[in-house]
Design an enzyme around this catalytic site. Sequence first.
Site, mmCIF file in Angstrom:
data_model
loop_
_atom_site.group_PDB
_atom_site.id
_atom_site.type_symbol
_atom_site.label_atom_id
_atom_site.label_comp_id
_atom_site.label_asym_id
_atom_site.label_seq_id
_atom_site.Cartn_x
_atom_site.Cartn_y
_atom_site.Cartn_z
ATOM 1 N N VAL A 307 0.629 -1.020 -0.080
ATOM 2 C CA VAL A 307 0.099 0.064 0.157
ATOM 3 C C VAL A 307 0.936 1.241 0.104
ATOM 4 C CG1 VAL A 307 -1.627 1.247 1.295
ATOM 5 C CG2 VAL A 307 -1.953 -1.154 0.966
ATOM 6 N N ALA A 308 1.881 1.057 0.855
ATOM 7 C CA ALA A 308 2.876 2.422 0.743
ATOM 8 C C ALA A 308 3.535 2.627 -0.383
ATOM 9 C CB ALA A 308 3.961 2.211 2.092
ATOM 10 N N GLU A 312 -0.470 6.721 -4.638
ATOM 11 C CA GLU A 312 -1.776 6.997 -4.461
ATOM 12 C C GLU A 312 -2.227 8.528 -4.706
ATOM 13 O OE1 GLU A 312 0.134 6.803 -0.964
ATOM 14 O OE2 GLU A 312 -0.359 5.259 -2.099
ATOM 15 N N ASP A 354 -0.058 35.924 -37.288
ATOM 16 C CA ASP A 354 -0.569 37.339 -37.845
ATOM 17 C C ASP A 354 0.502 38.334 -37.731
ATOM 18 O OD1 ASP A 354 -2.698 35.898 -39.118
ATOM 19 O OD2 ASP A 354 -4.163 36.534 -37.284
ATOM 20 N N ASP A 665 -7.836 36.070 -35.726
ATOM 21 C CA ASP A 665 -8.780 36.692 -34.987
ATOM 22 C C ASP A 665 -10.050 36.891 -35.714
ATOM 23 O OD1 ASP A 665 -8.067 38.269 -37.235
ATOM 24 O OD2 ASP A 665 -7.173 39.985 -36.115
ATOM 25 N N ASN A 731 10.987 5.807 -2.701
ATOM 26 C CA ASN A 731 10.404 4.441 -2.635
ATOM 27 C C ASN A 731 11.592 3.485 -2.770
ATOM 28 O OD1 ASN A 731 7.920 5.393 -2.790
ATOM 29 N ND2 ASN A 731 6.955 4.564 -4.715
ATOM 30 N N ASP A 764 5.871 13.450 1.317
ATOM 31 C CA ASP A 764 5.693 13.444 -0.055
ATOM 32 C C ASP A 764 4.784 14.379 -0.745
ATOM 33 O OD1 ASP A 764 7.343 11.275 -0.473
ATOM 34 O OD2 ASP A 764 5.957 9.876 -0.876
#
Length: 947
Positions: A307-308, A312, A354, A665, A731, A764
């Site tokens: 999970v870490a 997420e 232009d 334009d 990580n 984080d």
Amino acid sequence: MTQLLTPGDGRKGPATATGAVATPVQTEPPGDVFVALDTSPRGLTAADAVARRGRYGPNELPRARSRGLWRQLAAQFTDLFAVVLLVASAITFLAYALQPSQDVGTFRLAVAILGVVLLNASIGFAQEYSAERTAQSLQAMVPHTCRVLRDGERQDLPAHELVPGDVVVLEAGDAVSADCRLVEAHEVSVNNAALTGESDAVGRTGEPVAAGPLLEARNCVFMGTDVVAGSAKAVVFATGAATEFGRIFRLAAAAPRQKTPLQLQVSSMARRVAGVALAIGAGLFAVRVPTGQPFVETFVFALGVMVALVPEGLPATLSVSLAIGVRRMARRHALVKKLLAVEALGSTTVVCTDKTGTLTQAEMTITQVWSGGASHPVSGVGYAPVGEVTDAAPVRELLRAAALCCNARLVPPAGTGRLPRSGREGWRVLGDSTEGALLVVAEKGGIDPAAEEARAPRVAEHPFDSVRKLMSTVHGTTDGDSYRAYVKGAPQELLARCTDIDWNGERRPLTDELRAEVIETNDALASQGLRVLAVGWRPVSGPHPTQDGAESGLTLLGLVGMLDPPRAEVSDAVDACRRAGIRIVMVTGDHPLTAEAVARRVGIVRQAAPAVVTGASLDAMNDDALDGLLAEPAELLLCRVSPEHKMRVVTALQRRGEVVAVTGDGANDAPALKHADIGVAMGASGTDVARESAVMVLLDDSFASIATAVRLGRSVYQNIRKFLIYLFSHNIAELVPILAATFAGFPLVPITAVQILAIDLGSDVLPALALGAEPPEPDVMDRPPRSRRDRLFSAGVMGRILFLGGIQALGVCAVFFWHIHASGIPYSHFTEDNAVYREAITMVQAGIVVSQFFNALAVRTDRQSVFRIGLLSNPWLLAAGCFGIGLMAAISYLPALRAVFNTAPLAAADWAVLAGFGVLLLAAEESRKWWLRRHRSGNRRGGVRCE
């Protein structure tokens, strides 16, 4: 107020609340339309307009129903990562309930996972809510206006103030803001593609037509369509939801938004990373179970690690970064309507721009009037009628004819009368800027355009179009029995239709010698950077001559040369684009000499002989020849081009793999704006149709804002890469110590799942958001455009993640095993309650947090030294890093948090060692950047371009 025509039976009665009038209004003669809609040729009075707006409501299309706040919040929990985390939290709670001793650590892990879900949902909800409000506020920055007659006065009003019975004035380039019945029409054609899907322009008339389907009525125009030629007056008969377009708008407004390629790329990448996290969690579980670790505890630990490691917070961080870029661009006068434009801006390789209004100030000023072989200089600048025409008497008829052949109106500063004529601030032109300049020079020459219009009222008009490049109007004379046509336009086109010339009040045949002198004068004025118009006239036999009858056999009155000064900031912007590897191609309808003069002034042209190609030359080229022209490195000017030419050039550039930004334009620029990778419309002078077709609107109409937007677009993409490197490098620092301890036979883990979650939440999210707000690097415009094939996780990005993550991992592994070995305690004797173990895992967690602080500083730049841009130049990043370190200190020292995380107090020496590792990481990254700069510099000296 009298009754209005109502739907159904055609009888008079109360109107519907929406303002619809479904009676066959198309069958009424123009005069009866005013009666039927309870108005007059002078328009509504102010009081009537207010009353009707209260009755019918604003002229706005129904908005798609937005999700309520609770639905928006609930949607945050249906995301893939949120579902994974919620399932993991539920499993962890179940494991806690099944444990015989019910370890409080398992319960804390379950709560921590749930906390991650709630935090991410809060960030996502706040961002979505903010994005909706931002979109509404940014949309208000580009007002939709229309010209309306109220109390007989022509006014510019917001389109939402239109009510049934309003008399509106329409001209080429205008978007139609409500359903209207035409009562006057001069060569009008409209594009009904928004309603019918047919892109061909269709003609319109003010005369009554037979009853039938409303959309087929040739005397009606409808909301959402646009006028492509001519001019008209019309009476509004339906507004808002009652319009034809209102019926189909709900379906379009309710359609779901599509994610941009960048968002899809990030989502795909995040799913792959989640898969890797699941595999790592499963691998750790498989490795640790055979070592005799309790099954439930090992499962809970592996689940927590998995999970870490899931990114997420990545989608929310990405959205925030893109939103920050959009807001920054808006503050710098570039309104981005689609997030996709932010991504594409960073890879723009060609800008087709232009000239008028984009490179110049769009405030035309006539500086020379030529007639009868003599030049008459004009003083004064801008739209304020302050100045004079030198020796104006011989050119008064020319100035009178030019002023009568205009649809523009000169507006004095608000709150002042027509006189005194002093001061430039506040003077503006309603309509074409060239025509505004003609009105100004007429007043400088002693001509009152309004008085002349009253003495010679207009009875017919042949509007300007981009094919014949002429405009003509027909006026009655004072005796009422004769008529004159006045014509203005491109000198080459008008001169070809002239048989005579006015020479100091005498009408002479236009001989070859005189024709050559006119052409020579035109070229001389154009070579000075002036735009030149010719003016002529002829008597006509009746009030409604054909176009050819009004524009042939003319008498040339003379030429006027006008200057639109370049914007002061454009030269620096052009230079920045050159350094950034962006090619600039001027695309203009002006004379080649005028275009080249302006291009040289702003730096687009530096070579002695640029490639100057006219529209006629483009017509003679096949696609292969055009591809060959565009492939040449020569500076390129495209002059006297039509919208079809511009579209063809854009397509050819894209065929060569270029990423093309196009400015425009007018309504006729809409195809090129839509087809371009980045369509850029003018916000101040552009038409509604152009602004709707573009993905970016320049609120100040300046080319410099394009360069600024490219710079910010590149910065957004860089910032996304920066926080990806930041997020994924740590990580590695979390994972490597766990793997090292597992394979070294240490019975416990160097960092627990709850500690990893604390890092994710405390160290984080906030720094990643701060990196998303990082200002552009100093050399961002010194690099070539990013390739479309370039991916977020390129080899360079992956190498940097491994480089920074590896240094962090080595540092935390060193402090952990050094602390364990220094105690002299055998591995088998360590337990979770051991003081040395608690100090060691605290060192690991603090080491990651401290190294991430220095890592955030390191990733702020790709090649530049962070000390060059200033350590304090992003205070939000410093504040976020200090918050993370402060939270780590609280986890180390506060007894309540120590009980939750199983940590221990760190000594000052411990913090010093960790800070030393952080400094080493920053020094290593600075050394890498120095080597890259040196390597690139060496390659450039050697003639090799290294990026």
